[in-house]
Design a protein around this motif. Structure first.
Motif: not given
Length: 342
Positions: A47, A246, A258, A306, A308, A318, A320
């Protein structure tokens, strides 16, 4: 769902240039909990790379706009130089004739008129003619100088524009190369995540995915209590995507990373939010953690990798990580960084 997730991620892997065959081997964990933790760690690393690649793409897009503007300016200034030089060429014959006449000793002054005149009237006529010629020549010389100065100025502007265009192209090329490196790194990282996820048992995969809502969370009650507004309305839109998979680089409408989920949710209420988590962290206005309200955007990790949407009571909506569908989860599960209100 596992097969669909794997297919989506493998498609994204191909997009970014990576392949499972080219990834470093993942050492086998000793326990199920180690396997899940390894999966989580690898997913977070991916991520981070995903957001960095998205940032690099945004940077490249901006650099390309600057390059196009610089190229357009260069083209315009080049046209201006050509027009200015054409104007200079209009006066060149006059300047050449004047220079040749002066070189050959042409008599164009008042003393010469006195010496060659046979009568006062002829003197007056010759002096008048000389005045007219002198005035015309002077005006044409002035026009020639103005045109030359304009051409010189246009060329100076064109040289600066050319330098700017070259610099813009060099910067775009540099960012493009950085983007390709990040995409390559991301491809390898994604391949590792897919490999680690594939090594999990069905039970571990289920445990990793978890529940879409924490115990006691009532989405309907939350939605009924929301006051209409850009933030709460975006939260309401985002809650309709709970359960969607995701996928790195995805912005909806049925799969997300995200920052893609945050961008999509606010787009539904007319907010043009930046694409990456780091850029989203500069949008809107800062909000202290103790002043959070449902619909505020919350950021995590020191590198803001990250993001959310706050859902109240210490919870967030979010996207994830790979293997975990869009869900509502406790914010305490992720290192908090900051918050913004859009």
């Amino acid at each position: 769902m596992g097969g669909a997730l794997a297919a989506g991620v493998l498609a994204t892997t191909a997009l970014y240039g990576g392949s499972p065959a080219g990834a470093d081997p993942v050492a086998l964990p000793n326990t199920a909990s180690e396997a899940v933790q390894r999966m989580i760690d690898l997913s977070h690393q991916s991520e981070q790379l995903n957001q960095q690649a998205l940032d690099a793409q945004s940077d490249l897009d901006a650099k390309l706009v600057i390059q196009r503007d610089a190229d357009a300016k260069l083209a315009a200034t080049t046209d201006a130089v050509n027009r200015a030089r054409d104007e200079v060429r209009k006066y060149q014959p006059v300047i050449d004739r004047t220079a040749i006449a002066a070189y050959q000793g042409a008599r164009t002054n008042r003393l010469f008129a006195v010496l060659v005149s046979d009568s006062p009237q002829q003197l007056l006529d010759q002096m008048s003619t000389l005045d007219v010629l002198a005035a015309q020549t002077s005006a044409q010389l002035d026009q020639y100088k103005t045109a030359t100065d304009s051409a010189d100025a246009a060329e100076a502007v064109a040289r600066r524009a050319d330098d700017e265009a070259r610099a813009a192209a060099d910067k775009a090329d540099s960012v493009r190369a950085d983007l390709e490196r990040k995409r390559s790194d991301l491809g390898g990282a994604i391949a590792q995540v897919v490999q680690a996820w594939g090594a999990l048992s069905t039970k571990d995969k289920s445990a990793l995915a978890g529940s879409p809502f924490p115990p006691g969370f009532d989405r309907d009650t939350l939605l009924q209590g929301l006051v209409p507004g850009s933030g709460t309305s975006a939260l309401a839109a985002g809650l309709t995507r709970v359960g969607d998979p995701y996928v790195w680089g995805a912005t909806g409408p049925n799969q997300f990373d995200c920052s893609g989920l945050v961008q999509w949710a606010f787009k539904q209420v007319g907010k043009d939010v930046p694409r990456t988590s780091s850029a989203q962290a500069t949008y809107g206005t800062p909000v202290a953690k103790e002043d959070l309200q449902p619909g505020d955007v919350v950021f995590f990790y020191s590198d803001i990798s990250h993001v959310g949407i706050y859902a109240g009571n210490g919870l967030m909506l979010h996207a994830s990580t790979f293997g975990v569908p869009v869900a509502v989860a406790p914010m305490s599960s992720t290192p908090y960084h900051s918050a913004r209100r859009y």
